[in-house]
Design a protein around this motif. Sequence first.
Motif, PDB file in Angstrom:
ATOM      1  N   TYR A 102       0.845  -1.200   0.000  1.00  8.88           N
ATOM      2  CA  TYR A 102       0.000   0.000   0.000  1.00  8.88           C
ATOM      3  C   TYR A 102       0.882   1.252   0.000  1.00  8.88           C
ATOM      4  O   TYR A 102       0.678   2.175  -0.781  1.00  8.88           O
ATOM      5  CB  TYR A 102      -0.926  -0.004   1.225  1.00  8.88           C
ATOM      6  N   ILE A 103       1.871   1.258   0.871  1.00 11.27           N
ATOM      7  CA  ILE A 103       2.781   2.400   0.963  1.00 11.27           C
ATOM      8  C   ILE A 103       3.553   2.580  -0.341  1.00 11.27           C
ATOM      9  O   ILE A 103       3.694   3.702  -0.848  1.00 11.27           O
ATOM     10  CB  ILE A 103       3.742   2.220   2.166  1.00 11.27           C
ATOM     11  N   LEU A 136       4.461   5.666  -5.285  1.00 12.10           N
ATOM     12  CA  LEU A 136       4.482   5.748  -6.742  1.00 12.10           C
ATOM     13  C   LEU A 136       3.466   6.779  -7.225  1.00 12.10           C
ATOM     14  O   LEU A 136       3.768   7.609  -8.092  1.00 12.10           O
ATOM     15  CB  LEU A 136       4.194   4.375  -7.359  1.00 12.10           C
ATOM     16  N   ASN A 137       2.261   6.738  -6.671  1.00 18.13           N
ATOM     17  CA  ASN A 137       1.218   7.698  -7.056  1.00 18.13           C
ATOM     18  C   ASN A 137       1.676   9.142  -6.848  1.00 18.13           C
ATOM     19  O   ASN A 137       1.360  10.023  -7.635  1.00 18.13           O
ATOM     20  CB  ASN A 137      -0.062   7.466  -6.253  1.00 18.13           C
ATOM     21  N   THR A 186       2.456  13.026 -13.935  1.00 17.36           N
ATOM     22  CA  THR A 186       2.253  13.789 -12.709  1.00 17.36           C
ATOM     23  C   THR A 186       1.614  12.901 -11.654  1.00 17.36           C
ATOM     24  O   THR A 186       1.219  11.762 -11.940  1.00 17.36           O
ATOM     25  CB  THR A 186       1.348  15.010 -12.972  1.00 17.36           C
ATOM     26  N   ASP A 187       1.490  13.429 -10.456  1.00 16.48           N
ATOM     27  CA  ASP A 187       0.888  12.657  -9.365  1.00 16.48           C
ATOM     28  C   ASP A 187      -0.434  12.041  -9.815  1.00 16.48           C
ATOM     29  O   ASP A 187      -1.197  12.645 -10.548  1.00 16.48           O
ATOM     30  CB  ASP A 187       0.601  13.556  -8.160  1.00 16.48           C
ATOM     31  N   LEU A 210      -0.396   1.614 -12.927  1.00 15.74           N
ATOM     32  CA  LEU A 210       0.325   0.612 -12.135  1.00 15.74           C
ATOM     33  C   LEU A 210       0.751  -0.601 -12.955  1.00 15.74           C
ATOM     34  O   LEU A 210       1.528  -1.430 -12.485  1.00 15.74           O
ATOM     35  CB  LEU A 210      -0.545   0.143 -10.957  1.00 15.74           C
ATOM     36  N   ASP A 211       0.242  -0.698 -14.156  1.00 20.77           N
ATOM     37  CA  ASP A 211       0.506  -1.845 -15.037  1.00 20.77           C
ATOM     38  C   ASP A 211       1.620  -1.500 -16.017  1.00 20.77           C
ATOM     39  O   ASP A 211       1.510  -0.506 -16.721  1.00 20.77           O
ATOM     40  CB  ASP A 211      -0.773  -2.207 -15.794  1.00 20.77           C
TER      41      ASP A 211
END
Length: 148
Positions: free
Chosen positions: A84-85, A90-91, A103-104, A135-136
């Motif tokens: 999760y962290i 990454l986000n 960007t974020d 994320l992929d």
Amino acid sequence: MSYVLDTNVLLYYVRDGETRNYIAKEYDPFSQEDQPVISIVTLGEIYVLAAKNGWGQTRLAKLDKLITQCQVVEINNNALVSMYIEIEHLNLNIHPSLSHGATDKQMGKNDIWIAATAAVSKLPLITSDAGFKHLDPIIINLNLYVVK
């Protein structure tokens, strides 16, 4: 093959329409050989949605049956919390070694738990939510489908 299912997959299975038929044909997540995986967060999301939309006994029974076919992953282990962290870092573009090149990214906290479940389980995630796309394949293997 086993999959982690996003909340929207359960929703389409309960509604039993064209999208459910597409998911069943394309991925067959409820096959006899494999047990689909869901996050405990998905349980909360789907039952809140059911209450909000006033689902009757027929739909609730269908949902309950689907849930019994799933392995539910609790949020009670260090690997899941660590993932999760990592996803949130990454986000926010503060991950020490990974980047999604943009960007974020804003993800709902429940979606982060669902993505972490897929990553820790090492199973592909089935969803119609494009919010997981960044994320992929960095963190998860995503099976993104377009709602029919």
